[in-house]
Write a protein that holds these residues in place. Sequence first.
Motif, mmCIF file in Angstrom:
data_model
loop_
_atom_site.group_PDB
_atom_site.id
_atom_site.type_symbol
_atom_site.label_atom_id
_atom_site.label_comp_id
_atom_site.label_asym_id
_atom_site.label_seq_id
_atom_site.Cartn_x
_atom_site.Cartn_y
_atom_site.Cartn_z
ATOM 1 N N ALA A 1 0.827 -1.202 0.000
ATOM 2 C CA ALA A 1 0.000 0.000 0.000
ATOM 3 C C ALA A 1 0.863 1.254 0.000
ATOM 4 C CB ALA A 1 -0.933 -0.005 1.212
ATOM 5 N N VAL A 2 1.999 1.184 0.676
ATOM 6 C CA VAL A 2 2.948 2.306 0.648
ATOM 7 C C VAL A 2 3.630 2.374 -0.713
ATOM 8 C CG1 VAL A 2 5.059 3.239 1.654
ATOM 9 C CG2 VAL A 2 3.306 2.219 3.138
ATOM 10 N N LEU A 3 4.036 1.201 -1.240
ATOM 11 C CA LEU A 3 4.795 1.164 -2.488
ATOM 12 C C LEU A 3 3.994 1.688 -3.671
ATOM 13 C CD1 LEU A 3 7.456 0.363 -3.820
ATOM 14 C CD2 LEU A 3 6.546 -1.961 -4.087
ATOM 15 N N VAL A 4 2.683 1.382 -3.730
ATOM 16 C CA VAL A 4 1.889 1.816 -4.893
ATOM 17 C C VAL A 4 1.815 3.332 -5.004
ATOM 18 C CG1 VAL A 4 0.471 -0.273 -4.972
ATOM 19 C CG2 VAL A 4 -0.300 1.691 -3.609
ATOM 20 N N CYS A 5 2.104 4.030 -3.924
ATOM 21 C CA CYS A 5 2.087 5.500 -3.964
ATOM 22 C C CYS A 5 3.296 6.064 -4.701
ATOM 23 C CB CYS A 5 2.042 6.067 -2.544
ATOM 24 S SG CYS A 5 0.589 5.605 -1.583
ATOM 25 N N TRP B 1 1.010 -3.689 -7.124
ATOM 26 C CA TRP B 1 -0.436 -3.887 -7.203
ATOM 27 C C TRP B 1 -0.815 -5.350 -7.062
ATOM 28 C CZ3 TRP B 1 -4.304 -0.580 -6.742
ATOM 29 C CH2 TRP B 1 -4.015 0.783 -6.851
ATOM 30 N N SER B 2 0.067 -6.241 -7.510
ATOM 31 C CA SER B 2 -0.189 -7.669 -7.331
ATOM 32 C C SER B 2 -0.237 -8.026 -5.850
ATOM 33 C CB SER B 2 0.904 -8.481 -8.041
ATOM 34 O OG SER B 2 0.743 -9.862 -7.801
ATOM 35 N N PHE B 3 0.761 -7.571 -5.083
ATOM 36 C CA PHE B 3 0.785 -7.847 -3.646
ATOM 37 C C PHE B 3 -0.396 -7.185 -2.939
ATOM 38 C CE2 PHE B 3 5.075 -9.490 -4.039
ATOM 39 C CZ PHE B 3 5.167 -10.370 -2.969
ATOM 40 N N LEU B 4 -0.744 -5.967 -3.356
ATOM 41 C CA LEU B 4 -1.862 -5.268 -2.715
ATOM 42 C C LEU B 4 -3.170 -6.026 -2.937
ATOM 43 C CD1 LEU B 4 -2.799 -2.757 -1.164
ATOM 44 C CD2 LEU B 4 -3.148 -1.634 -3.378
ATOM 45 N N GLN C 1 -3.595 -9.282 -3.847
ATOM 46 C CA GLN C 1 -3.630 -10.646 -3.313
ATOM 47 C C GLN C 1 -3.653 -10.670 -1.798
ATOM 48 O OE1 GLN C 1 0.667 -12.627 -3.216
ATOM 49 N NE2 GLN C 1 0.376 -11.515 -5.124
ATOM 50 N N GLY C 2 -3.345 -9.537 -1.156
ATOM 51 C CA GLY C 2 -3.362 -9.492 0.292
ATOM 52 C C GLY C 2 -4.738 -9.356 0.902
ATOM 53 N N LEU C 3 -5.755 -9.092 0.097
ATOM 54 C CA LEU C 3 -7.098 -8.834 0.629
ATOM 55 C C LEU C 3 -7.968 -10.087 0.810
ATOM 56 C CD1 LEU C 3 -7.912 -5.594 -1.413
ATOM 57 C CD2 LEU C 3 -7.058 -5.764 0.935
ATOM 58 N N PRO C 4 -7.971 -11.060 -0.105
ATOM 59 C CA PRO C 4 -8.938 -12.160 -0.007
ATOM 60 C C PRO C 4 -8.839 -13.006 1.256
ATOM 61 C CG PRO C 4 -8.046 -12.050 -2.227
ATOM 62 C CD PRO C 4 -7.236 -11.115 -1.393
ATOM 63 N N ILE C 5 -7.627 -13.394 1.681
ATOM 64 C CA ILE C 5 -7.500 -14.284 2.838
ATOM 65 C C ILE C 5 -8.063 -13.637 4.106
ATOM 66 C CG2 ILE C 5 -5.878 -15.489 4.346
ATOM 67 C CD1 ILE C 5 -6.378 -16.900 1.699
ATOM 68 N N PRO C 6 -7.731 -12.364 4.437
ATOM 69 C CA PRO C 6 -8.360 -11.748 5.602
ATOM 70 C C PRO C 6 -9.880 -11.669 5.487
ATOM 71 C CG PRO C 6 -6.400 -10.520 4.995
ATOM 72 C CD PRO C 6 -6.638 -11.520 3.901
#
Length: 286
Positions: A49-53, A182-185, A187-192
Amino acid sequence: MGSGAGAAVPLVVLAAAALHATWNALAHAIKDKLVGFVLISIGYTGCSAVLVCFVPFPDAAAWPFLCTSLVIQVGYMGLLIMAYRLGDFGQMYPIARGTSPLLVALAAAALLGEPLTLGALLGLPLICLGLVGLALADGIPGRRQLPALAAALGTGTTIAGYTVVDGSGVRHSGTVLGYIAWSFLCQGLPIPLIAWRLRGRALLGQLRPALWTGLAGGVLSMTAYGLVLWAQDHGSLAAVAALRETSIVIGALIGAVVFHERLGRRRMTASATVLAGIAVLELVRL
């Protein structure tokens, strides 16, 4: 490329391999595997989230690949959770990591028309032999061991799947760092979200005991990938790809030292055989 940077590449890749094995070990160490992967997801989502900025936005042509990769990544997480829940880390991790290069090479030949090189013809049988050795390291698997082995092989299959998809997607993105961020951002949402759906507000209390271990795993995961990207930009792609798979042997050693799993000559030899096969596959391009 400066000589100093080139000389540092092997050390950087070895560090990335160690970090990759370490974050997987942290995931295995957390008793509640779903909680562990929720925290790991939160850890690398925060970093991304920091990196995409600070990175360019991927081109529109890359988003079908990003979405496909996201679906595969959810399957990967689910299978990895199952593998670590059912099996020994020192066996599951090498099988999952070793299966991927084998399948990527076969998929490239069958689907993309890439010819099998001498390295592939020599390396693929070695990888197969090593994987069979890992599966049979404790004797002929009984019915109780089969689900763990199936989950590890399934994990390797999904790794191969998103490797091929992302390898194509990044070429359409116009920005390597933007694609990765953006890939990491995503893919980080579904599991939580899945975990919240399954456990509701009780999940918040379940996260606390493993909070820092899980978040550290997420940070290490993204750091390891970032180091590999740097190494690929400063060194031989084939050499980097082969050297990073030293994580297979590192994972087997972590299983023995940290989790007190039986390493034995068979597991160590099988892990080394998989690593040797991957090295031949990546380095002998004739």
